[in-house]
Design a protein around this motif. Structure first.
Motif, PDB file in Angstrom:
ATOM      1  N   GLY A 182      14.533   2.793 -11.851  1.00 40.76           N
ATOM      2  CA  GLY A 182      14.669   4.187 -12.264  1.00 40.76           C
ATOM      3  C   GLY A 182      15.115   5.063 -11.114  1.00 40.76           C
ATOM      4  N   HIS A 183      14.392   5.007 -10.004  1.00 33.37           N
ATOM      5  CA  HIS A 183      14.833   5.710  -8.793  1.00 33.37           C
ATOM      6  C   HIS A 183      16.054   4.988  -8.234  1.00 33.37           C
ATOM      7  N   THR A 184      15.967   3.675  -8.161  1.00 28.22           N
ATOM      8  CA  THR A 184      17.101   2.783  -7.939  1.00 28.22           C
ATOM      9  C   THR A 184      16.903   1.595  -8.876  1.00 28.22           C
ATOM     10  N   PRO A 185      17.940   0.795  -9.117  1.00 23.15           N
ATOM     11  CA  PRO A 185      17.774  -0.361 -10.000  1.00 23.15           C
ATOM     12  C   PRO A 185      16.769  -1.385  -9.485  1.00 23.15           C
ATOM     13  N   GLY A 186      16.613  -1.478  -8.164  1.00 22.41           N
ATOM     14  CA  GLY A 186      15.718  -2.485  -7.594  1.00 22.41           C
ATOM     15  C   GLY A 186      14.422  -1.950  -7.040  1.00 22.41           C
ATOM     16  N   SER A 187      14.053  -0.730  -7.406  1.00 21.07           N
ATOM     17  CA  SER A 187      12.790  -0.162  -6.916  1.00 21.07           C
ATOM     18  C   SER A 187      11.621  -1.043  -7.330  1.00 21.07           C
ATOM     19  N   LEU A 188      10.623  -1.107  -6.464  1.00 25.12           N
ATOM     20  CA  LEU A 188       9.452  -1.919  -6.774  1.00 25.12           C
ATOM     21  C   LEU A 188       8.195  -1.285  -6.199  1.00 25.12           C
ATOM     22  N   CYS A 189       7.059  -1.702  -6.766  1.00 29.04           N
ATOM     23  CA  CYS A 189       5.742  -1.316  -6.278  1.00 29.04           C
ATOM     24  C   CYS A 189       5.016  -2.573  -5.809  1.00 29.04           C
ATOM     25  N   ILE A 190       4.006  -2.384  -4.983  1.00 27.52           N
ATOM     26  CA  ILE A 190       3.271  -3.499  -4.390  1.00 27.52           C
ATOM     27  C   ILE A 190       1.790  -3.291  -4.636  1.00 27.52           C
ATOM     28  N   ALA A 191       1.160  -4.266  -5.270  1.00 24.32           N
ATOM     29  CA  ALA A 191      -0.255  -4.171  -5.640  1.00 24.32           C
ATOM     30  C   ALA A 191      -1.046  -5.286  -4.972  1.00 24.32           C
ATOM     31  N   PRO A 192      -1.886  -4.979  -3.988  1.00 27.81           N
ATOM     32  CA  PRO A 192      -2.780  -6.003  -3.431  1.00 27.81           C
ATOM     33  C   PRO A 192      -3.805  -6.411  -4.485  1.00 27.81           C
ATOM     34  N   GLU A 193      -3.815  -7.674  -4.866  1.00 26.74           N
ATOM     35  CA  GLU A 193      -4.716  -8.114  -5.934  1.00 26.74           C
ATOM     36  C   GLU A 193      -6.166  -8.003  -5.489  1.00 26.74           C
ATOM     37  N   GLY A 194      -6.992  -7.513  -6.388  1.00 25.15           N
ATOM     38  CA  GLY A 194      -8.404  -7.334  -6.092  1.00 25.15           C
ATOM     39  C   GLY A 194      -8.745  -5.978  -5.512  1.00 25.15           C
ATOM     40  N   TYR A 195      -7.744  -5.123  -5.351  1.00 23.61           N
ATOM     41  CA  TYR A 195      -7.951  -3.793  -4.795  1.00 23.61           C
ATOM     42  C   TYR A 195      -7.381  -2.757  -5.761  1.00 23.61           C
ATOM     43  N   GLU A 196      -8.027  -1.626  -5.860  1.00 23.31           N
ATOM     44  CA  GLU A 196      -7.522  -0.530  -6.696  1.00 23.31           C
ATOM     45  C   GLU A 196      -6.569   0.304  -5.849  1.00 23.31           C
ATOM     46  N   LEU A 197      -5.391  -0.269  -5.629  1.00 24.15           N
ATOM     47  CA  LEU A 197      -4.453   0.272  -4.663  1.00 24.15           C
ATOM     48  C   LEU A 197      -3.044  -0.118  -5.087  1.00 24.15           C
ATOM     49  N   LEU A 198      -2.097   0.826  -5.000  1.00 23.72           N
ATOM     50  CA  LEU A 198      -0.717   0.550  -5.377  1.00 23.72           C
ATOM     51  C   LEU A 198       0.223   1.342  -4.472  1.00 23.72           C
ATOM     52  N   PHE A 199       1.121   0.617  -3.810  1.00 25.45           N
ATOM     53  CA  PHE A 199       2.166   1.237  -3.001  1.00 25.45           C
ATOM     54  C   PHE A 199       3.376   1.449  -3.913  1.00 25.45           C
ATOM     55  N   THR A 200       3.758   2.711  -4.146  1.00 23.17           N
ATOM     56  CA  THR A 200       4.732   3.018  -5.187  1.00 23.17           C
ATOM     57  C   THR A 200       6.126   3.367  -4.673  1.00 23.17           C
ATOM     58  N   GLY A 201       6.350   3.335  -3.357  1.00 18.04           N
ATOM     59  CA  GLY A 201       7.664   3.728  -2.875  1.00 18.04           C
ATOM     60  C   GLY A 201       8.029   5.101  -3.390  1.00 18.04           C
TER      61      GLY A 201
END
Length: 201
Positions: free
Chosen positions: A119-138
């Motif tokens: 949406g922001h770019t075609p290849g934008s991505l987020c990163i979620a450390p499993e087991g943590y309530e945390l999300l890096f959204t760029g």
């Protein structure tokens, strides 16, 4: 500016870098002698030295816009492995691997799950450390709305669908750490989705 957060066994150093005040995140954990970097804004020599001292070996790029990739060439010259969403790979001056939706990046005893959020770019991505309530959204999701879609490759309906998916996947307590600006939570933002859709940005 540097801020350090500790969440369980995960330590996050947030650096604010460059004229657009990009957030760079260095992740370390006792279960790994290596560190991981999220995004690669060109910074000063002190920051570069810090990345080397932390033994950063992997770099995940949230998307291919210039302010997030300026240090890619220099980091790769240091032997750091740069990974990027497949549709944005052509925007980088070199990379080592492409990432796809739901891929797991092993980081010590932790898994970092990739969520492709175009949406922001075609290849934008987020990163979620499993087991943590945390999300890096760029630049997909910020406090107050989605990232800009006026640039080439951007698309507002697409980023809204990506944000719907984020909201449907993660609990309200999840902390959002964006590519610029302050952190927020899913619960703080989710009630504003209809407002964002109505305003069109």
């Amino acid at each position: 500016m540097q801020t350090t957060y500790t969440v369980g066994d995960l330590t996050i150093e947030q650096f604010v870098v460059g004229p657009l005040e990009n957030n760079l995140y260095v992740l370390t954990t006792p279960s790994s002698p290596e560190a991981l970097l999220i995004d690669a804004t060109a910074g000063d020599d002190v920051l570069f030295d810090t990345l080397v001292q932390r033994n950063v070996t992997k770099v995940i790029i949230t998307h291919g816009h210039h302010d997030h990739i300026g240090a890619v060439a220099a980091l790769r010259q240091q032997g750091m492995r740069v990974m990027v969403g497949e549709p944005d790979a052509s925007l980088l001056d070199g990379f080592d691997a492409t990432l796809v939706d739901n891929e797991l990046i092993r980081f010590g005893a932790l898994n970092l799950r990739i969520m492709v959020t175009p949406g922001h770019t075609p290849g934008s991505l987020c990163i979620a450390p499993e087991g943590y309530e945390l999300l890096f959204t760029g630049d997909t999701l910020f406090p107050g709305g989605p990232g800009a879609t006026k640039f080439p490759g951007g698309d507002f309906p697409t980023i809204i669908e990506s944000i719907r998916r984020i909201f449907a996947t993660f609990p309200a307590e999840t902390v959002i750490m964006p590519g610029h600006g302050a952190s927020t939570t899913i619960g703080t933002q989710i009630g504003s989705l209809d407002e964002w859709i109505a305003r069109g940005w």
